[in-house]
Write an enzyme that holds these catalytic residues in place. Structure first.
Site, short mmCIF file in Angstrom:
data_model
loop_
_atom_site.label_atom_id
_atom_site.label_comp_id
_atom_site.label_asym_id
_atom_site.label_seq_id
_atom_site.Cartn_x
_atom_site.Cartn_y
_atom_site.Cartn_z
NE ARG A 129 -5.86 7.29 43.58
CZ ARG A 129 -6.47 6.51 44.47
NH1 ARG A 129 -6.87 5.30 44.12
NH2 ARG A 129 -6.70 6.95 45.68
CB SER A 134 -3.40 11.23 47.11
OG SER A 134 -4.17 10.64 48.12
CD GLU A 177 -3.64 10.46 41.05
OE1 GLU A 177 -3.91 9.92 39.98
OE2 GLU A 177 -4.31 11.40 41.53
N1 EPU Z 1 0.37 7.72 56.88
C1 EPU Z 1 1.30 8.36 57.69
N2 EPU Z 1 1.34 9.73 57.67
C2 EPU Z 1 0.52 10.46 56.90
C3 EPU Z 1 -0.42 9.82 56.08
C4 EPU Z 1 -0.46 8.44 56.08
O1 EPU Z 1 2.07 7.73 58.41
O2 EPU Z 1 0.64 11.69 56.94
C5 EPU Z 1 0.29 6.25 56.91
C6 EPU Z 1 -0.55 5.76 58.08
O3 EPU Z 1 0.07 4.65 58.64
C7 EPU Z 1 -1.84 5.32 57.44
C8 EPU Z 1 -1.36 4.88 56.06
O4 EPU Z 1 -0.28 5.76 55.75
O5 EPU Z 1 -2.43 4.28 58.14
C9 EPU Z 1 -2.44 5.00 55.02
O6 EPU Z 1 -3.01 6.30 55.09
P1 EPU Z 1 -4.50 6.59 54.58
O7 EPU Z 1 -5.45 5.57 55.08
O8 EPU Z 1 -4.80 8.02 54.86
O9 EPU Z 1 -4.40 6.31 53.04
P2 EPU Z 1 -3.31 6.74 51.96
O10 EPU Z 1 -2.61 5.52 51.48
O11 EPU Z 1 -2.48 7.84 52.48
C10 EPU Z 1 -4.94 6.32 49.96
C11 EPU Z 1 -5.48 7.06 48.77
C12 EPU Z 1 -6.54 8.07 49.17
C13 EPU Z 1 -7.67 7.31 49.86
C14 EPU Z 1 -7.10 6.54 51.06
C15 EPU Z 1 -8.12 5.67 51.72
C16 EPU Z 1 -3.66 7.09 47.14
C17 EPU Z 1 -2.66 7.91 46.41
N3 EPU Z 1 -4.39 7.72 48.05
O12 EPU Z 1 -4.27 7.27 50.78
O13 EPU Z 1 -7.06 8.65 47.99
O14 EPU Z 1 -8.69 8.18 50.28
O15 EPU Z 1 -6.02 5.67 50.62
O16 EPU Z 1 -8.36 4.56 50.90
O17 EPU Z 1 -3.79 5.89 46.87
C18 EPU Z 1 -6.80 10.49 46.50
O18 EPU Z 1 -6.43 9.68 45.65
O19 EPU Z 1 -6.87 11.72 46.25
C19 EPU Z 1 -7.11 10.03 47.85
C20 EPU Z 1 -7.39 10.87 48.84
#
Ligand code: EPU
Length: 339
Positions: free
Chosen positions: A165, A238, A334
């Site tokens: 990012r 995010s 972010e």
């Molecule tokens: N999780 C929770 N609770 C929540 C959300 C997430 O426990 O409310 C845990 C879950 O275990 C889940 C893990 O976090 O398996 C990862 O969640 P998710 O796959 O939704 O991904 P993220 O790490 O929360 C990142 C990016 C997103 C991107 C997704 C998929 C960042 C800051 N965000 O989110 O990017 O779509 O991975 O690759 O790195 C964005 O930057 O705007 C964005 C949406």
């Protein structure tokens, strides 16, 4: 002399839907207009802000100075060799439409990045990423214009200093460069990436095979299920970055919290899922004033109506404080916050 528009509303030009207006505003739909702005001493004496799709911004009520909305359009196959297609797109192109267009031409690579809001020109700034892919993986080069000197130069992969990012365009050495066009290198022997669990599950659910087209459909399915549509409820994706902490600290935290969601990066560093930390801290689906953390994905802050920058920063601080108290980890916001 370029004509600017005073007191121009920005509420509908930011996906968060924050109440905001620009002191002065101009839409840039050709490079010559931008060059005449750069050559105009009265305009140059103002602070400048470049606006793309407005999907990663926390805007103040009044943006002092001049907002330049990047509306440059155009996309084309720039070159081709035995190994790859080189696809160029102007900064104002809508990112998702651009990705779908590349797939329709038969050029795979960007499918995991479907449905990310924003523009092509903004994509390198925060090195957009999702489902195991970041744009740095398919980036070739970009051209940018210097907002003080008017110099136009090319930035290659290493010049952009891409990281999670992050890029040079978020730091002082890159802030005065305005991206005009980005070129992607899409390999002809493209290997699809389905390793991110959600994508494999969605492909199976939808009965689809792992082609670039189908992965785009799976990504769209997952995003629509988990992430709020800015047209329905204001948000900037995010709100927090997933924190990267020393591996030792992560191991110690995991001993205390066995369900901790973490991704080891290398021997020294581990990335934590901020969404998990925020959920455990009790903020998932919780509201403070006119903003709250989204009920289906705790990492996303949403505008329940009429919010401004102050509401956002107040919730940001409350979430940071609770996560820090509970886990000893500082999570960083972010989106870019304009003053
Ligand atoms: N999780 C929770 N609770 C929540 C959300 C997430 O426990 O409310 C845990 C879950 O275990 C889940 C893990 O976090 O398996 C990862 O969640 P998710 O796959 O939704 O991904 P993220 O790490 O929360 C990142 C990016 C997103 C991107 C997704 C998929 C960042 C800051 N965000 O989110 O990017 O779509 O991975 O690759 O790195 C964005 O930057 O705007 C964005 C949406």
């Amino acid at each position: 002399m370029p004509q600017t528009l005073p007191n121009y509303p920005l509420t509908r030009l930011n996906t968060f839907g924050l109440q905001s207006a620009a002191e002065q505003f101009i839409a840039i739909d050709d490079v010559a207009t931008l060059q005449s702005c750069i050559a105009d001493p009265a305009l140059r004496s103002l602070p400048w802000h470049i606006l793309g799709g407005g999907s990663n911004l926390v805007l103040p009520e009044l943006v002092h100075g001049l907002v330049l909305k990047m509306d440059l359009l155009g996309k084309y196959l720039q070159a081709e060799d035995d190994d790859a297609w080189y696809i160029a797109a102007a900064a104002g192109e809508n990112w998702h439409q651009f990705v779908q267009w590349t797939l329709a031409q038969g050029w795979g690579g960007l499918e995991n990045l479907s449905l990310i809001p924003g523009t092509v020109g903004a994509s390198p700034v925060q090195n957009i990423g999702a489902y195991g892919v970041e744009i740095k993986d398919y980036f070739h080069q970009l051209s940018a214009i210097h907002l003080h000197t008017g110099e136009i130069r090319t930035f290659g992969l290493s010049d952009c200093q891409f990281a999670y990012r992050d890029s040079i365009f978020k730091h002082s050495a890159g802030l005065d460069w305005c991206i005009l066009e980005v070129v992607f290198r899409l390999p002809k022997n493209h290997q699809v990436k389905t390793s991110y669990g959600d994508i494999e599950k969605a492909l199976a659910e939808l009965g689809l095979s792992a082609t670039a087209h189908h992965i785009a459909q799976a990504v769209i399915h997952v995003r629509q299920r988990k992430l709020p549509d800015p047209a329905q409820i204001g948000n900037a994706g995010s709100y927090f970055k997933n924190p990267i902490i020393p591996a030792e600290q992560a191991t110690a935290l995991q001993a205390q919290h066995p369900a901790l969601v973490m991704y080891p990066l290398d021997a020294q560093h581990t990335k934590l899922a901020a969404g998990w930390l925020i959920e455990q801290a009790g903020w998932k689906g919780r509201q403070l004033g006119s903003v709250g953390m989204f009920a289906k994905q705790a990492l996303v802050m949403v505008n329940h109506g009429g919010a401004g920058q102050r509401d956002v920063k107040t919730l940001e601080a409350a979430v940071q404080r609770d996560v820090l108290n509970q886990f000893g980890v500082m999570i960083e916001s972010e989106p870019i916050c304009w003053q």
